[in-house]
Design a protein around this motif. Structure first.
Motif, PDB file in Angstrom:
ATOM      1  N   ARG A   1       0.811  -1.223   0.000  1.00 37.29           N
ATOM      2  CA  ARG A   1       0.000   0.000   0.000  1.00 37.29           C
ATOM      3  C   ARG A   1       0.843   1.271   0.000  1.00 37.29           C
ATOM      4  O   ARG A   1       0.515   2.248  -0.674  1.00 37.29           O
ATOM      5  CB  ARG A   1      -0.955  -0.021   1.201  1.00 37.29           C
ATOM      6  CG  ARG A   1      -2.009  -1.108   1.074  1.00 37.29           C
ATOM      7  CD  ARG A   1      -2.865  -1.239   2.323  1.00 37.29           C
ATOM      8  NE  ARG A   1      -3.791  -2.367   2.194  1.00 37.29           N
ATOM      9  CZ  ARG A   1      -4.622  -2.767   3.139  1.00 37.29           C
ATOM     10  NH1 ARG A   1      -4.642  -2.137   4.321  1.00 37.29           N
ATOM     11  NH2 ARG A   1      -5.434  -3.803   2.931  1.00 37.29           N
ATOM     12  N   GLU A   2       1.923   1.260   0.759  1.00 33.43           N
ATOM     13  CA  GLU A   2       2.794   2.434   0.789  1.00 33.43           C
ATOM     14  C   GLU A   2       3.424   2.669  -0.576  1.00 33.43           C
ATOM     15  O   GLU A   2       3.603   3.818  -1.010  1.00 33.43           O
ATOM     16  CB  GLU A   2       3.871   2.247   1.855  1.00 33.43           C
ATOM     17  CG  GLU A   2       4.826   3.432   1.991  1.00 33.43           C
ATOM     18  CD  GLU A   2       4.124   4.732   2.405  1.00 33.43           C
ATOM     19  OE1 GLU A   2       4.624   5.803   2.044  1.00 33.43           O
ATOM     20  OE2 GLU A   2       3.065   4.643   3.080  1.00 33.43           O
ATOM     21  N   LEU A   3       3.760   1.580  -1.271  1.00 29.43           N
ATOM     22  CA  LEU A   3       4.329   1.682  -2.616  1.00 29.43           C
ATOM     23  C   LEU A   3       3.353   2.380  -3.566  1.00 29.43           C
ATOM     24  O   LEU A   3       3.746   3.247  -4.356  1.00 29.43           O
ATOM     25  CB  LEU A   3       4.652   0.285  -3.133  1.00 29.43           C
ATOM     26  CG  LEU A   3       5.336   0.172  -4.498  1.00 29.43           C
ATOM     27  CD1 LEU A   3       6.750   0.720  -4.433  1.00 29.43           C
ATOM     28  CD2 LEU A   3       5.362  -1.287  -4.959  1.00 29.43           C
ATOM     29  N   ILE A   4       2.080   2.023  -3.475  1.00 27.99           N
ATOM     30  CA  ILE A   4       1.048   2.651  -4.311  1.00 27.99           C
ATOM     31  C   ILE A   4       0.930   4.140  -3.987  1.00 27.99           C
ATOM     32  O   ILE A   4       0.870   4.988  -4.884  1.00 27.99           O
ATOM     33  CB  ILE A   4      -0.315   1.960  -4.104  1.00 27.99           C
ATOM     34  CG1 ILE A   4      -0.249   0.480  -4.496  1.00 27.99           C
ATOM     35  CG2 ILE A   4      -1.402   2.677  -4.884  1.00 27.99           C
ATOM     36  CD1 ILE A   4      -0.040   0.249  -5.957  1.00 27.99           C
ATOM     37  N   SER A   5       0.882   4.457  -2.716  1.00 25.77           N
ATOM     38  CA  SER A   5       0.735   5.854  -2.300  1.00 25.77           C
ATOM     39  C   SER A   5       1.888   6.703  -2.814  1.00 25.77           C
ATOM     40  O   SER A   5       1.683   7.825  -3.302  1.00 25.77           O
ATOM     41  CB  SER A   5       0.649   5.945  -0.770  1.00 25.77           C
ATOM     42  OG  SER A   5      -0.489   5.257  -0.300  1.00 25.77           O
ATOM     43  N   ARG A   6       3.112   6.175  -2.734  1.00 24.97           N
ATOM     44  CA  ARG A   6       4.269   6.938  -3.218  1.00 24.97           C
ATOM     45  C   ARG A   6       4.198   7.148  -4.721  1.00 24.97           C
ATOM     46  O   ARG A   6       4.550   8.216  -5.233  1.00 24.97           O
ATOM     47  CB  ARG A   6       5.566   6.220  -2.855  1.00 24.97           C
ATOM     48  CG  ARG A   6       5.912   6.277  -1.380  1.00 24.97           C
ATOM     49  CD  ARG A   6       7.413   5.992  -1.176  1.00 24.97           C
ATOM     50  NE  ARG A   6       7.811   4.719  -1.756  1.00 24.97           N
ATOM     51  CZ  ARG A   6       7.825   3.577  -1.096  1.00 24.97           C
ATOM     52  NH1 ARG A   6       7.441   3.546   0.180  1.00 24.97           N
ATOM     53  NH2 ARG A   6       8.202   2.467  -1.685  1.00 24.97           N
ATOM     54  N   ALA A   7       3.747   6.129  -5.454  1.00 22.69           N
ATOM     55  CA  ALA A   7       3.659   6.247  -6.911  1.00 22.69           C
ATOM     56  C   ALA A   7       2.679   7.347  -7.312  1.00 22.69           C
ATOM     57  O   ALA A   7       2.933   8.113  -8.244  1.00 22.69           O
ATOM     58  CB  ALA A   7       3.245   4.912  -7.521  1.00 22.69           C
ATOM     59  N   LEU A   8       1.558   7.427  -6.606  1.00 25.97           N
ATOM     60  CA  LEU A   8       0.537   8.405  -6.963  1.00 25.97           C
ATOM     61  C   LEU A   8       0.916   9.825  -6.552  1.00 25.97           C
ATOM     62  O   LEU A   8       0.377  10.795  -7.076  1.00 25.97           O
ATOM     63  CB  LEU A   8      -0.795   8.019  -6.320  1.00 25.97           C
ATOM     64  CG  LEU A   8      -1.383   6.686  -6.788  1.00 25.97           C
ATOM     65  CD1 LEU A   8      -2.752   6.457  -6.182  1.00 25.97           C
ATOM     66  CD2 LEU A   8      -1.474   6.634  -8.305  1.00 25.97           C
ATOM     67  N   GLN A   9       1.846   9.946  -5.621  1.00 26.35           N
ATOM     68  CA  GLN A   9       2.303  11.276  -5.226  1.00 26.35           C
ATOM     69  C   GLN A   9       3.041  11.977  -6.356  1.00 26.35           C
ATOM     70  O   GLN A   9       3.160  13.201  -6.363  1.00 26.35           O
ATOM     71  CB  GLN A   9       3.215  11.172  -3.999  1.00 26.35           C
ATOM     72  CG  GLN A   9       2.484  10.847  -2.709  1.00 26.35           C
ATOM     73  CD  GLN A   9       3.447  10.642  -1.548  1.00 26.35           C
ATOM     74  OE1 GLN A   9       4.662  10.740  -1.697  1.00 26.35           O
ATOM     75  NE2 GLN A   9       2.889  10.341  -0.384  1.00 26.35           N
ATOM     76  N   HIS A  10       3.539  11.204  -7.305  1.00 26.56           N
ATOM     77  CA  HIS A  10       4.287  11.771  -8.436  1.00 26.56           C
ATOM     78  C   HIS A  10       3.388  12.047  -9.639  1.00 26.56           C
ATOM     79  O   HIS A  10       3.884  12.187 -10.756  1.00 26.56           O
ATOM     80  CB  HIS A  10       5.420  10.822  -8.827  1.00 26.56           C
ATOM     81  CG  HIS A  10       6.431  10.600  -7.742  1.00 26.56           C
ATOM     82  ND1 HIS A  10       7.336  11.559  -7.338  1.00 26.56           N
ATOM     83  CD2 HIS A  10       6.656   9.524  -6.936  1.00 26.56           C
ATOM     84  CE1 HIS A  10       8.089  11.093  -6.364  1.00 26.56           C
ATOM     85  NE2 HIS A  10       7.696   9.853  -6.098  1.00 26.56           N
TER      86      HIS A  10
END
Length: 353
Positions: A224-233
């Motif tokens: 989930r953290e990986l997804i959140s970081r991807a969408l921040q960009h």
């Protein structure tokens, strides 16, 4: 024709796609173009009527287009990428920069985004899916290339046509489509039937209820953290990402998916993400199995020389607290000589446990 930014695992696939473009745009040779297509082709072009669900339908569109614009169209391939979907099947994406000359003599650059699916059968590679798109809709009915935008401003395609095309695209996509709002835990916006089939649901309402309306709940907790970081960009509409993660199925198991997503604005004006998900579980499992075979002893499952060396190197480089335990079995040859290798293998497995 120029080639830039090429990234391919199998350049044979790139060559087939390049040959298709050359026959199609430069030579304007209909039969050579058709020779590279599967009889069961699915194709969606940039015009409202450019939908072909078999090779025969594409043939009619192609001959009509060449009759309208017989001259060569020069192109440049950029941002080429490809992925193997499964054995002897590939998906690829590229941008095309094309020099287009309108009937009134005006020249302009025209930019296309193309996705294609190819498969190999009996040592022959053919194209079985094609989808061409542009970032804005300039075409009117009957046009095969958007000539009108050269002399006039853009016009927005009507909502009904967009909706119909999206339905067709969602039906022929190799993966599922899911969309969520760019808000806390990503509230569910849309999911097509293919996505529901992938995760084991028959009804959208059951899927929505199980995840409590939030996409984050169907993603593995560790991802989930990986997804959140991807969408921040993705600060602006049109920004795109690619990521791989685990998605929960109805039976509680997980499948690995390759997610290609893009930020957009939903019909109700809210920021959203629309993604195409492809099941890559078999590919991930195969890679994991190969890694285990390379690093672990096949009999006992403990690390072999290569695996042990990698673990030691990793521990030394990443932490100051570590313990290595090594065991040497003296005179083990006598066990094999007296009781046989089968019993010797059982002893080794017992010690390894």
């Amino acid at each position: 024709m120029e080639r830039r930014d090429m990234m391919c695992e199998n350049c044979e696939i790139y060559s087939v796609l390049d040959e298709f473009f050359h026959h199609y745009f430069v030579e304007r040779d209909a039969e050579k173009t058709l020779s590279l297509l599967s009889d069961h082709l699915y194709s969606i072009g940039t015009g409202e009527g450019e939908v072909a669900l078999e090779k025969a339908a594409f043939r009619e569109l192609l001959y009509d287009e060449i009759a309208l614009l017989p001259g060569p169209l020069h192109y440049t391939i950029t941002n080429y990428n490809e992925k193997r979907r499964m054995e002897n099947c590939w998906d690829c994406f590229c941008n095309l920069e094309m020099q287009v000359k309108a009937p009134n003599g005006v020249e302009a650059l025209y930019f296309l985004r193309v996705t294609a699916g190819l498969h190999k059968e009996n040592d022959t590679i053919t194209i079985d899916t094609l989808h061409a798109s542009e970032s804005s809709s300039y075409q009117e009915e009957g046009e095969y290339l958007p000539m009108r935008f050269i002399s006039e401003g853009p016009k927005v395609i009507n909502w009904e046509t967009q909706h119909e095309l999206m339905e067709i695209i969602s039906q022929i996509m190799p993966g599922g489509i899911i969309g969520g709002y760019v808000e806390k835990d990503f509230p569910l916006y849309v999911a097509n039937d293919r996505l529901l089939q992938m995760v084991g649901y028959e009804r959208y309402q059951a899927f929505e209820a199980d995840i409590h309306g939030y996409i984050i709940n169907c993603i593995h907790p560790e991802d989930r953290e990986l997804i959140s970081r991807a969408l921040q960009h993705l600060p602006a509409p049109g920004d795109q990402y690619e990521i791989e993660y685990r998605m929960r199925k109805q039976d509680g198991t997980y499948l690995w998916v390759h997610d290609i997503g893009r930020r957009t604005v939903s019909s109700d004006g809210r920021d959203a993400i629309i993604s195409v998900l492809i099941d890559i579980s078999q590919q991930v499992n195969t890679q994991t199995h190969l890694l285990q075979e390379a690093s672990n002893d096949p009999l006992t499952g403990v690390y072999n020389r290569k695996g042990g060396k990698e673990r030691i190197t990793h521990a030394v480089q990443t932490t100051s607290d570590y313990v290595f335990f090594m065991v040497d079995l003296d005179n083990f040859k006598q066990v094999n000589d007296i009781y046989g290798h089968e019993q010797g293998d059982r002893v080794l497995c017992y010690i390894a446990e």
